[in-house]
Write an enzyme that holds these catalytic residues in place. Structure first.
Site, mmCIF file in Angstrom:
data_model
loop_
_atom_site.group_PDB
_atom_site.id
_atom_site.type_symbol
_atom_site.label_atom_id
_atom_site.label_comp_id
_atom_site.label_asym_id
_atom_site.label_seq_id
_atom_site.Cartn_x
_atom_site.Cartn_y
_atom_site.Cartn_z
ATOM 1 N N TYR A 281 -7.346 -27.153 21.059
ATOM 2 C CA TYR A 281 -6.743 -27.735 22.258
ATOM 3 C C TYR A 281 -6.928 -29.251 22.193
ATOM 4 O O TYR A 281 -8.042 -29.758 22.163
ATOM 5 C CB TYR A 281 -7.412 -27.160 23.520
ATOM 6 C CG TYR A 281 -6.810 -27.707 24.785
ATOM 7 C CD1 TYR A 281 -5.500 -27.383 25.141
ATOM 8 C CD2 TYR A 281 -7.531 -28.565 25.604
ATOM 9 C CE1 TYR A 281 -4.929 -27.904 26.295
ATOM 10 C CE2 TYR A 281 -6.959 -29.089 26.765
ATOM 11 C CZ TYR A 281 -5.657 -28.758 27.092
ATOM 12 O OH TYR A 281 -5.089 -29.276 28.226
ATOM 13 N N ILE A 282 -5.820 -29.939 22.120
ATOM 14 C CA ILE A 282 -5.860 -31.399 22.029
ATOM 15 C C ILE A 282 -5.987 -31.943 23.455
ATOM 16 O O ILE A 282 -5.136 -31.663 24.299
ATOM 17 C CB ILE A 282 -4.569 -31.962 21.355
ATOM 18 C CG1 ILE A 282 -4.248 -31.203 20.053
ATOM 19 C CG2 ILE A 282 -4.671 -33.469 21.126
ATOM 20 C CD1 ILE A 282 -5.288 -31.269 18.976
ATOM 21 N N ARG B 81 13.879 -32.998 37.024
ATOM 22 C CA ARG B 81 14.452 -31.660 37.220
ATOM 23 C C ARG B 81 14.331 -31.250 38.687
ATOM 24 O O ARG B 81 13.248 -31.304 39.263
ATOM 25 C CB ARG B 81 13.717 -30.640 36.346
ATOM 26 C CG ARG B 81 13.789 -30.977 34.869
ATOM 27 C CD ARG B 81 13.112 -29.889 34.059
ATOM 28 N NE ARG B 81 13.021 -30.282 32.648
ATOM 29 C CZ ARG B 81 12.861 -29.428 31.656
ATOM 30 N NH1 ARG B 81 12.761 -28.133 31.894
ATOM 31 N NH2 ARG B 81 12.777 -29.856 30.407
ATOM 32 N N VAL C 270 16.979 -29.112 27.392
ATOM 33 C CA VAL C 270 17.279 -29.448 28.801
ATOM 34 C C VAL C 270 17.388 -30.969 28.951
ATOM 35 O O VAL C 270 18.295 -31.489 29.595
ATOM 36 C CB VAL C 270 16.156 -28.919 29.732
ATOM 37 C CG1 VAL C 270 16.390 -29.357 31.172
ATOM 38 C CG2 VAL C 270 16.022 -27.414 29.646
ATOM 39 N N LYS D 217 6.752 -19.492 15.775
ATOM 40 C CA LYS D 217 5.930 -20.703 15.840
ATOM 41 C C LYS D 217 4.866 -20.723 14.750
ATOM 42 O O LYS D 217 4.501 -21.783 14.257
ATOM 43 C CB LYS D 217 5.267 -20.798 17.206
ATOM 44 C CG LYS D 217 6.244 -21.065 18.328
ATOM 45 C CD LYS D 217 5.491 -21.218 19.620
ATOM 46 C CE LYS D 217 6.403 -21.776 20.683
ATOM 47 N NZ LYS D 217 5.642 -22.332 21.791
ATOM 48 N N ASN E 143 12.525 -26.912 18.233
ATOM 49 C CA ASN E 143 13.498 -26.157 19.024
ATOM 50 C C ASN E 143 14.853 -26.291 18.362
ATOM 51 O O ASN E 143 15.354 -27.401 18.186
ATOM 52 C CB ASN E 143 13.531 -26.663 20.458
ATOM 53 C CG ASN E 143 12.285 -26.253 21.220
ATOM 54 O OD1 ASN E 143 11.801 -25.129 21.043
ATOM 55 N ND2 ASN E 143 11.749 -27.122 22.021
ATOM 56 N N ARG F 133 17.950 -25.884 19.053
ATOM 57 C CA ARG F 133 19.048 -25.816 20.032
ATOM 58 C C ARG F 133 19.077 -27.121 20.805
ATOM 59 O O ARG F 133 18.206 -27.969 20.633
ATOM 60 C CB ARG F 133 18.767 -24.680 21.011
ATOM 61 C CG ARG F 133 17.359 -24.841 21.586
ATOM 62 C CD ARG F 133 17.106 -24.069 22.821
ATOM 63 N NE ARG F 133 15.708 -23.990 23.153
ATOM 64 C CZ ARG F 133 15.021 -24.891 23.817
ATOM 65 N NH1 ARG F 133 15.618 -25.988 24.236
ATOM 66 N NH2 ARG F 133 13.740 -24.740 24.088
ATOM 67 N N GLY G 6 5.978 -22.291 28.484
ATOM 68 C CA GLY G 6 4.546 -22.331 28.776
ATOM 69 C C GLY G 6 3.917 -20.962 29.033
ATOM 70 O O GLY G 6 2.761 -20.876 29.427
#
Ligand code: ADP
Length: 451
Positions: free
Chosen positions: A205-206, A341, A298, A119, A293, A295, A168
């Site tokens: 931190y937004i 989900r 989800v 990252k 990401n 890949r 997370g």
């Protein structure tokens, strides 16, 4: 010129393995499932043409065991491996091993996975490509003094994040200096436990942003297109719970800007196959790149519903060295899709994972409903793997219609024998702010706290 893919090993389990095998069947390509020794009864092993056991129940000895997965592909004569998400899907070494054994990894090449997977490095590269990134440290921070200096420079609140993070984990929000030491040490410890890498970095931190992500598809001939964006701001513990597409709270011009920078970024790193650029969009419409990401995600079905593109089919075609079957101008975004989900969680008991045998099951259906899942009546939920049981996807002409279809679908969904979050999710679709599309990434948690 094209690469012949006649048989694909699916290096995953659960609903994503089932989802990939289904498209392989649609395409007339043979499928091979892999499983751990406790997972032989999982649906993916039953619907694939072949199944091979790759080790004991611990993921690190089976689904994460690179040699075993490669061996399984060789033994079964598979031409390619689809990694799904999680497990080995973003493991650059695994993609490299596939190359060495002449097995096509269905995803970008190992170099791209490597740079975008870190990252901190990926943020640097995105800056070079002209993509705005969240202000913060230049890469990993080694000691408290360094974090403290950066925090003073960018101003509190800050967020400490794991370099190898996901789901997370390894994240801490710090509001003031005296919270810093504890947050820094605990983020490092959590990152080490979860990823075997305690490298952390720091970001501003937004506050109260939306999580907006752009789906990219790129072939091996330099063609890059986007399939629109998704709003994934309904989250708990920094993990997505409900996603919707298109993101109707974001202005068209801003979405166009996100599409442009995502395509520029993908071209800059010579990206191939499916990928997602994740951004935070502040209340004042400031855009900050978070991560890419490399890949399938989800939440890819909501994009499939609004574009009519089977993303897995395109992934396989790209891996077969075929050109993308459509151009940007052919992508028509139509209607509204929502994904919810369904997890084996006890929502009345701190959302702790629940295990047991599914003794009764009624899956929803009907117009505008899609369920991607791997459960069946009699299926025993194992404690060793992810707790996601199913994804319910609703599709309607408008957001309102999609919400109403989702409510109907959830009311039909019955899972007996284990605790699930179905009732909890049902309530969300009745939430006035959700219905008005007035929410941000901290909305769900603050709603739970208010209860
Ligand atoms: P992971 O890879 O663990 O999922 P992400 O970097 O994708 O982590 O972030 C997950 C979520 O955490 C985001 O969608 C957002 O809600 C929150 N988050 C991450 N970075 C920030 C930030 N700098 N400011 C505010 N929220 C953040």
């Amino acid at each position: 010129m094209s690469r012949d893919i006649k048989k694909v090993l699916v290096a995953n389990r659960g609903e994503i393995a089932v989802r990939v095998i289904r498209t392989l069947k649609d395409m007339g390509i043979k499928s091979v499932a892999v499983c751990s020794d406790v997972d032989r009864d999982s649906l993916h092993t039953r619907i694939a043409d072949e199944c091979i056991c790759i080790g004991p129940r611990n993921s690190k000895d089976s689904y994460l065991n690179k040699i075993q997965v490669i061996n399984a592909a060789i033994i079964t004569g598979s031409d390619a491996i689809h990694p799904g998400f999680g497990f080995l899907s973003e493991n650059a070494n695994f993609a490299k091993m596939c190359d060495i054994y002449n097995i096509k990894f269905i995803g970008p090449n190992s170099k791209v996975i490597d740079i975008m997977g870190n990252k901190d490095i990926s943020k640097q590269i995105m800056k070079e490509a002209g993509v705005p990134v969240v202000p913060g440290s230049d890469g990993v921070v080694d000691n408290l003094a360094e974090v403290s200096k950066i925090a003073k420079d960018i101003g509190y609140p800050i967020i400490i994040k794991a370099r190898s993070g996901g789901g997370g984990k390894g994240m801490r929000i710090v509001n003031k200096e005296n919270e810093l030491e504890h947050a820094f040490n605990s983020a490092k410890k959590e990152a080490e436990n979860a990823f075997g890498d305690d490298g952390v970095y720091v970001e501003k931190y937004i506050e109260s942003p939306r999580h907006i992500e752009v789906q990219i598809m790129a072939d091996e001939f330099g063609n890059v297109v986007h399939l629109g964006a998704r709003d994934c701001s309904i989250q708990m513990n920094h993990q997505k719970v409900i996603e919707e597409a298109p993101p109707r709270a974001i202005k068209e011009e801003l979405l166009d800007y996100l599409y442009k920078i995502s395509i520029d970024a993908a071209k800059h790193v010579k990206y191939t196959n499916a990928g997602t650029m994740e951004y935070l969009v502040s209340k004042n419409d400031e855009v900050y790149f978070m991560e890419m990401n490399t890949r399938i995600q989800v939440e890819h079905p909501i994009t499939e519903m609004i574009t009519g593109v089977d993303i897995v089919r395109e992934q396989i075609n790209i891996a077969s060295q075929k050109k993308l079957s459509f151009k940007q101008e052919d992508v028509n975004i139509k209607g509204h899709a929502i994904e919810c989900r369904i997890n084996a969680y006890d929502s009345k008991n701190s959302f702790l994972p629940s295990i047991g045998t599914i003794s009764g099951l009624n899956m929803p259906g009907g117009y505008g409903v899609r369920v991607d899942s791997s459960i069946y009546q009699g299926y025993k939920i194992l404690p060793f793997y992810d707790s996601m049981l199913a994804k319910v996807i609703s599709f309607g002409n408008s957001r309102e219609e999609s919400i109403s279809i989702m409510k109907r679908a959830l009311s039909e969904f019955i899972i007996e024998g284990v605790e699930t979050n179905i009732d909890f999710n049902k309530e969300l679709f009745d939430d006035e702010n959700f219905k008005k599309n007035q929410y941000d990434t901290s909305y769900l948690e603050s709603k739970i706290e208010r209860r």
